[in-house]
Design an enzyme around this catalytic site. Sequence first.
Site: not given
Ligand code: BGP
Length: 467
Positions: A159, A373
Amino acid sequence: MKDMLWGSATAAYQCEGAWNEDGKGASIWDEFCHSDKNETGITGDISCDFYHHYKEDIRMMAECGQNTFRFSISWSRIIPKEDGVVNEAGLAFYDNILDECEKYGIIPNVTLIHYDLPDYIGAKGGWCYPGVADAFAYYCKVCFEHFGNRIPLYVTINEPNHNAYCNYCVGNYPPNETNLQHYARCCYNMACCTAKAIREFRKLHLTSKIGFVQGCGPATSLLDTPEYRQAVKYCNYFCRDPFLDPAILGYYNPEMLEEIQKKGIDLSFMKQEDLDIMKENTIDFLGQNIYSRMLVKPNTSGITAFVVNNKGNNDGTGNTRRESRAISGWFEFDRDPNTVLNKWGREIYPQCAYTTLMETSRRYHNIEIYVTENGHGMYETCDENGYVEDDERIEFLSNYLYWILKAKEDGANVKGYYVWSTMDLYSWINGYKKRYGLVHVDYEDKQLKRTPKKSYYWYQEFIKNHS
Ligand code: BGP
């Protein structure tokens, strides 16, 4: 569905713990979390201690029927110091993970950096440091030479868009700046990182493939007027095109560069030799993370402002600010009254999976895509056995999966899907209360006891029915 991989994902800083064990150097996240800037005091020092629990975690993945695992390598475990000396213990840790994956026939999908730059790079300016791409390419070369084809799917950076955005627009991630000039520089350096890493990768003629992971889909709007279309275009100039265009097409859109300069951003850091490297070194596949959509409208407020789900909004009660972003004269976030937000102010909109995959496929010549993801953050309570009935997550995942599979059916070249996350882990600024895992981790327990949630069993069934 034989050509589809089913798995789940983690990232080094968020799950490994062991932040200073076996010769690991500090990363910018270690440094940030240990500093006064970390308002909550919560760190990833131990997290769910994947470093010592990886066997158990991978076994549970296999028992769930997952045949692929997305994880990241910590750069500062492999090259702890600026002197470039390789830490053999760091390599050995990831060798062990690969052994474990091989034992169960799980295909590793490995990200070379997921936010956690080594602190020695951070001290020189982090992603804005002019030497970051050469340093990254050197580190990647070490990994490619050592792990080679044992890793069939490599990802350069997780990302870049969200990372650059949090680092330099919102300022909630280290180095905690609000500076659009630095945002532009960071985005460019990240594109150089990917291209220079791929140049090293191609020299070895591996059978593996290499890609990068994009954090959001294309922008979209509720209305289709010239003004709204313009807002969509500008949002893509901000969130998508500076990342996907150089990585997939090998060049930047000249009109976009012109518009950025009109905004007062100095692009004199762009060098022809870098652009030549980008042109020659594009990715094989795209990793696409899918959470929500970029819904925009024309910017009438004249305001530039950025709010994410974890700055001033991390209590999870849902009664604070909505996630939004706005660039004066370009675009601002819109709100669809017919959709719901999660407790952290982020819109839940399963159909965005379809539009993201279809539009990306159309624009980028039907590139191979892995949904790297997709997940749902929740506050959770477990029963006395550690069991969590996370029906809300099951509903979220099945609704998104419906649209993902429909996109595949309609021609998008989707090759794999990863639930975020494999087990509960550190959620950046949100700490540990916001949980995403298919497996519950009891942080109160010394052994960090793992218990599969209801969603784990649901996923097991889903995989069975789709394999
Ligand atoms: C994405 C990232 C992850 C993860 C996920 C959830 O942007 O790649 O690392 O953390 O989001 O986000 P958060 O943990 O901020 O809710």
